[in-house]
Enzyme design. Sequence first.
Site, PDB file in Angstrom:
ATOM      1  N   GLU A  18      49.356  86.049  89.886  1.00 34.84           N
ATOM      2  CA  GLU A  18      49.418  85.717  88.458  1.00 34.84           C
ATOM      3  C   GLU A  18      50.692  86.254  87.833  1.00 34.84           C
ATOM      4  O   GLU A  18      51.063  87.419  88.070  1.00 34.84           O
ATOM      5  CB  GLU A  18      48.188  86.325  87.780  1.00 34.84           C
ATOM      6  CG  GLU A  18      47.524  85.414  86.809  1.00 34.84           C
ATOM      7  CD  GLU A  18      46.907  84.179  87.463  1.00 34.84           C
ATOM      8  OE1 GLU A  18      47.589  83.137  87.540  1.00 34.84           O
ATOM      9  OE2 GLU A  18      45.754  84.270  87.893  1.00 34.84           O
ATOM     10  N   HIS A  19      51.331  85.423  87.022  1.00 36.14           N
ATOM     11  CA  HIS A  19      52.609  85.765  86.368  1.00 36.14           C
ATOM     12  C   HIS A  19      53.681  86.108  87.409  1.00 36.14           C
ATOM     13  O   HIS A  19      54.557  86.930  87.174  1.00 36.14           O
ATOM     14  CB  HIS A  19      52.424  86.903  85.347  1.00 36.14           C
ATOM     15  CG  HIS A  19      51.661  86.453  84.139  1.00 36.14           C
ATOM     16  ND1 HIS A  19      52.262  85.867  83.058  1.00 36.14           N
ATOM     17  CD2 HIS A  19      50.332  86.451  83.873  1.00 36.14           C
ATOM     18  CE1 HIS A  19      51.324  85.556  82.155  1.00 36.14           C
ATOM     19  NE2 HIS A  19      50.146  85.894  82.636  1.00 36.14           N
ATOM     20  N   THR A  20      53.576  85.463  88.553  1.00 36.42           N
ATOM     21  CA  THR A  20      54.583  85.637  89.599  1.00 36.42           C
ATOM     22  C   THR A  20      55.491  84.414  89.700  1.00 36.42           C
ATOM     23  O   THR A  20      56.605  84.524  90.219  1.00 36.42           O
ATOM     24  CB  THR A  20      53.904  85.843  90.968  1.00 36.42           C
ATOM     25  OG1 THR A  20      52.930  84.816  91.131  1.00 36.42           O
ATOM     26  CG2 THR A  20      53.224  87.192  91.055  1.00 36.42           C
ATOM     27  N   SER A  52      43.662  59.192  73.938  1.00 39.57           N
ATOM     28  CA  SER A  52      42.884  60.220  74.630  1.00 39.57           C
ATOM     29  C   SER A  52      41.531  60.384  73.956  1.00 39.57           C
ATOM     30  O   SER A  52      41.454  60.471  72.729  1.00 39.57           O
ATOM     31  CB  SER A  52      43.630  61.560  74.599  1.00 39.57           C
ATOM     32  OG  SER A  52      42.724  62.607  74.905  1.00 39.57           O
ATOM     33  N   GLY A 106      42.524  74.571  76.471  1.00 42.63           N
ATOM     34  CA  GLY A 106      42.759  75.963  76.071  1.00 42.63           C
ATOM     35  C   GLY A 106      41.935  76.976  76.843  1.00 42.63           C
ATOM     36  O   GLY A 106      41.771  78.105  76.419  1.00 42.63           O
ATOM     37  N   ALA A 107      41.381  76.588  78.001  1.00 36.98           N
ATOM     38  CA  ALA A 107      40.540  77.496  78.779  1.00 36.98           C
ATOM     39  C   ALA A 107      41.305  78.120  79.938  1.00 36.98           C
ATOM     40  O   ALA A 107      40.723  78.784  80.787  1.00 36.98           O
ATOM     41  CB  ALA A 107      39.319  76.746  79.312  1.00 36.98           C
ATOM     42  N   SER A 111      44.472  72.220  81.622  1.00 32.12           N
ATOM     43  CA  SER A 111      44.213  70.900  81.032  1.00 32.12           C
ATOM     44  C   SER A 111      45.544  70.189  80.780  1.00 32.12           C
ATOM     45  O   SER A 111      45.638  68.968  80.940  1.00 32.12           O
ATOM     46  CB  SER A 111      43.419  71.027  79.731  1.00 32.12           C
ATOM     47  OG  SER A 111      44.132  71.794  78.791  1.00 32.12           O
ATOM     48  N   GLU A 147      56.725  69.770  80.198  1.00 34.94           N
ATOM     49  CA  GLU A 147      56.112  70.993  79.645  1.00 34.94           C
ATOM     50  C   GLU A 147      57.158  71.944  79.062  1.00 34.94           C
ATOM     51  O   GLU A 147      56.990  72.475  77.970  1.00 34.94           O
ATOM     52  CB  GLU A 147      55.302  71.678  80.748  1.00 34.94           C
ATOM     53  CG  GLU A 147      54.767  73.027  80.355  1.00 34.94           C
ATOM     54  CD  GLU A 147      53.263  73.150  80.451  1.00 34.94           C
ATOM     55  OE1 GLU A 147      52.580  72.143  80.726  1.00 34.94           O
ATOM     56  OE2 GLU A 147      52.770  74.262  80.223  1.00 34.94           O
ATOM     57  N   ASP A 159      51.116  75.559  87.527  1.00 32.01           N
ATOM     58  CA  ASP A 159      50.047  74.616  87.192  1.00 32.01           C
ATOM     59  C   ASP A 159      50.370  73.204  87.699  1.00 32.01           C
ATOM     60  O   ASP A 159      49.535  72.538  88.316  1.00 32.01           O
ATOM     61  CB  ASP A 159      49.830  74.573  85.674  1.00 32.01           C
ATOM     62  CG  ASP A 159      49.689  75.962  85.078  1.00 32.01           C
ATOM     63  OD1 ASP A 159      49.336  76.887  85.832  1.00 32.01           O
ATOM     64  OD2 ASP A 159      49.965  76.122  83.881  1.00 32.01           O
TER      65      ASP A 159
HETATM   66  C1  GLA Z   1      50.052  79.906  83.041  1.00 28.65           C
HETATM   67  C2  GLA Z   1      51.410  79.283  83.273  1.00 28.65           C
HETATM   68  C3  GLA Z   1      51.822  79.401  84.735  1.00 28.65           C
HETATM   69  C4  GLA Z   1      51.678  80.826  85.246  1.00 28.65           C
HETATM   70  C5  GLA Z   1      50.330  81.405  84.860  1.00 28.65           C
HETATM   71  C6  GLA Z   1      50.198  82.868  85.195  1.00 28.65           C
HETATM   72  O1  GLA Z   1      49.059  79.180  83.720  1.00 28.65           O
HETATM   73  O2  GLA Z   1      51.397  77.932  82.892  1.00 28.65           O
HETATM   74  O3  GLA Z   1      53.141  78.915  84.895  1.00 28.65           O
HETATM   75  O4  GLA Z   1      52.730  81.626  84.797  1.00 28.65           O
HETATM   76  O5  GLA Z   1      50.066  81.249  83.471  1.00 28.65           O
HETATM   77  O6  GLA Z   1      50.154  83.053  86.553  1.00 28.65           O
END
Ligand code: GLA
Length: 368
Positions: A18-20, A52, A106-107, A111, A147, A159
């Site tokens: 995560e956040h990598t 949508s 937003g979860a 999405s 994005e 994502d």
């Molecule tokens: C969100 C961002 C991703 C990623 C994650 C954390 O989902 O869209 O690019 O940074 O946070 O791992």
Amino acid sequence: MERTFEVRAPGRVNLIGEHTDYNGGLCLPVAIPAATTARVSLRDGAVHRLVSAQQDEPWEGTAQDAAPGAVRGWAAYAAGVLWALAEAGHDVPALDLRLDSTVPLGAGLSSSASLEAAVAVAAVTATGRQLDDALRVELVAACRRAETEVVGAPTGGLDQTAVVLAQAGHALLIDFDDGSTEQVPVDLAAAGLTLLVVDTRVSHDLTDGGYGSRREECEEAARRLGVPSLRSATPGSVAGLDDDVLRRRATHVVGEIARVEEAVDALRAGDWATVGRLFTTSHASLRDDFEVSCAELDLVVDTALQVGALAARMTGGGFGGSAIALVPAERADAVRRAVDTAFADRGLATPGHLDGTPSAGAALTPSR
Ligand code: GLA
């Protein structure tokens, strides 16, 4: 090419890493069964029409009408992909897209990327092309441009890569340093396990400041260490950072990248005890050092572990959103009920429950 067809693009959860992504690191997501579908028909002329089921306002325009700065709201994600594909030289005919999604907004379950990928697959399918590996990589790039450039969310690519390249029954190991990916088999059924996804229903918005400031702190830490990204930092070098906040952010990233490598080995070996330990360390690191968890995510994780989960952690960007738990299949109902009770006891809204079974990436729906 048929004039009418349907495509489908899933949401995702990240198992670990995560956040990598924006630090040139490793991530290990799976696609989930919840998905965005698009009914696609070709139109005459050059004007696309996007509708949508989750949004009040349709969007109509040409690809150029969705250039950065020209479009806002949900259409920036969807139509932004049409702009990015046109920029990359794809000659997409005018489309009528009817979108609908079971991925909660937003979860923290992507999405947005699911919407982007559905539009991307619809668009290139309408040009008559088959989705092969090379085209999938191009679609990831177009979704990322939509994005970051059209929406303006400074996300790192996890994502879009996950929802376009995932395969059923596998996690996707992504290396954001060299762009390589590898499918890692995850046979939960053989191990008698279920992957639960719990949506805390605490709102999560990556265009808010928290995500961007974490990213800037990581970039600043890399600058002070004299490395191109935190991928090249080591636990020893990071420990020498003077600034407490930067040191803790970088400590998370360096540790998390190492945990992804360990998790891949553990998954391949079916070593669920190690997976559990890695999830717990990852969650604590995101909570204490990276500071992106929240009370509701911590509550899901703690409750799931108390009631028999083998592994649990927050997933995605944080600041609300969702948590995941790996549980013996026969304990799944008990874990879901215990989480609901824990939320009710604290006066919190009932969380959402989703299935995390590792699922296929974006694709044309076979015609019946
Ligand atoms: C969100 C961002 C991703 C990623 C994650 C954390 O989902 O869209 O690019 O940074 O946070 O791992």
